[in-house]
Write an enzyme that holds these catalytic residues in place. Structure first.
Site, short mmCIF file in Angstrom:
data_model
loop_
_atom_site.label_atom_id
_atom_site.label_comp_id
_atom_site.label_asym_id
_atom_site.label_seq_id
_atom_site.Cartn_x
_atom_site.Cartn_y
_atom_site.Cartn_z
N GLN A 198 9.88 18.48 21.44
CA GLN A 198 10.74 18.86 22.60
C GLN A 198 11.63 20.10 22.04
O GLN A 198 12.45 20.02 21.54
CB GLN A 198 11.97 17.66 22.90
N ALA A 239 16.63 12.81 32.25
CA ALA A 239 15.53 13.22 31.31
C ALA A 239 15.20 14.84 31.34
O ALA A 239 15.80 15.45 31.80
CB ALA A 239 14.52 12.30 31.82
N HIS A 240 14.27 15.08 30.49
CA HIS A 240 14.01 16.40 30.07
C HIS A 240 13.71 17.15 31.25
O HIS A 240 12.64 16.52 32.27
CB HIS A 240 12.84 16.53 29.15
N ASN A 241 14.12 18.44 31.33
CA ASN A 241 13.74 19.46 32.42
C ASN A 241 14.23 19.05 33.69
O ASN A 241 13.80 19.83 34.49
CB ASN A 241 12.00 19.96 32.38
#
Length: 343
Positions: A198, A239-241
């Site tokens: 990540q 969460a991511h992005n």
């Protein structure tokens, strides 16, 4: 601190009915009023407390008043709720701000600390981090490498901000929230799951407030973005992005899965779950405990799991509650029809 009714009225341009020299030294909910305290009445359902509360001074929406003689001193205003907000902000400012670097903190020699910054004990500020002027970094905070924090921010105790995260001006991050931890990225294989690095960061724009015990994951590549003016409650997972636009409000225990885009001025209720890789428009309202698994257009009101138009959900729910009786009626009709045909 003590204030007179006259002083309070001056702050909010209110009209005094009663003793202008009445003193207050604290505030109370109207239901549990105390002598020497201030409270407010902004809605019709709270109007009976005008005659029963022990509070010494009340800020009251003028249309709720009658010709009665009230025991508390009344400060009549157009909107008591907004006026009380003004008073609370004034009081917050009067409480003062800490400044200076407390003993026990550890600041890397390459970090840049602005003017009038407070750094509490046992806080660690890593190399090349930058803290804008007037910001308050409370005890036991971790700030990672190359983190940028803007001006007049408040970072409460126990917050962890990972490397390369960016926090804008006038932001508040409450206790024990984690900003920039790894996104949940794993590649399945014959041997199990391989972790996907990540490598991105988190960008929090100006005027954002984030509650306690939230987790905001950094992007796999690129940034997870929280837009200007957005307010996030406690216990929320982003969460991511994920890309959240401007002036959203998100209530407690909501979760937003990776790479979802959320527009501006949305209202997301408590315990809402939103799947990944979808788009939520602008001014969408998602009712509490809903599960959103598809795109939402501007202005939609969603309810249920999977979430549908809230009006449709409520109409259908009436039938769902009676579903067992409906099945019995259908079975009875079928049985009667068979009996009649056999005759």
């Amino acid at each position: 601190m003590e204030f007179t009714a006259s002083q309070i009225a001056g702050f909010i341009d209110g009209k005094i009915i009663g003793d202008e020299n009445a003193l207050i030294s604290g505030v109370s909910p109207i239901e549990r009023g105390e002598k020497g305290h201030l409270s407010f009445v902004a809605q019709e359902r709270f109007a009976p407390y005008l005659e029963t509360t022990a509070c010494s001074v009340l800020v009251v929406t003028e249309r709720l008043l009658s010709d009665k003689n009230y025991a508390p001193t009344i400060i009549a205003v157009e909107d008591a709720y907004l006026s009380f907000q003004v008073l609370m902000n004034i009081y917050e400012q009067m409480r003062g701000r800490k400044s200076g670097i407390e003993q026990g903190s550890n600041i890397h020699e390459t970090a840049v600390i602005g003017e009038d910054v407070y750094v509490g004990s046992f806080t660690y500020i890593s190399e090349k981090a930058r803290i804008g002027k007037g910001s308050q970094i409370h005890p036991q905070v971790y700030i990672g490498k190359n983190v940028k924090i803007g001006e007049n921010c408040r970072i409460d105790s126990g917050v962890r901000i990972y490397d390369y995260s960016v926090v804008g001006d006038n932001c508040t991050i409450h206790a024990n929230t984690v900003v920039g931890s790894d996104g949940f990225g794993f590649q399945p294989s014959a041997d199990g799951y391989s972790k996907i690095p990540q490598l991105g960061n988190v960008v929090i724009e100006d005027d954002v407030e984030i509650g306690s015990n939230c987790s905001i994951d950094r992007g796999t590549i690129g940034s997870t973005i929280i837009g200007r003016g957005t307010k996030i409650d406690n216990l929320i997972q982003i969460a991511h992005n994920v890309n959240i636009g401007k002036n959203n409000v998100i209530a407690a225990q909501a979760g937003i899965a990776g790479s979802t885009t959320i527009g501006d001025w949305n209202m997301i209720g408590g315990q809402v779950g939103i799947v990944g890789h979808i788009n939520i428009g602008n001014k969408v309202r998602v009712q509490a405990q809903s599960g959103v698994n598809s795109n939402a257009k501007d202005g939609e009101v969603l309810y249920g799991s999977p979430a549908i138009n809230a009006g449709d959900y409520r109409r259908n729910y009436v039938h769902f509650r009676n579903f067992t009786d409906i099945i019995k009626r259908i079975n009875n009709l079928e049985n009667n029809s068979k009996e009649q045909s056999n005759e």
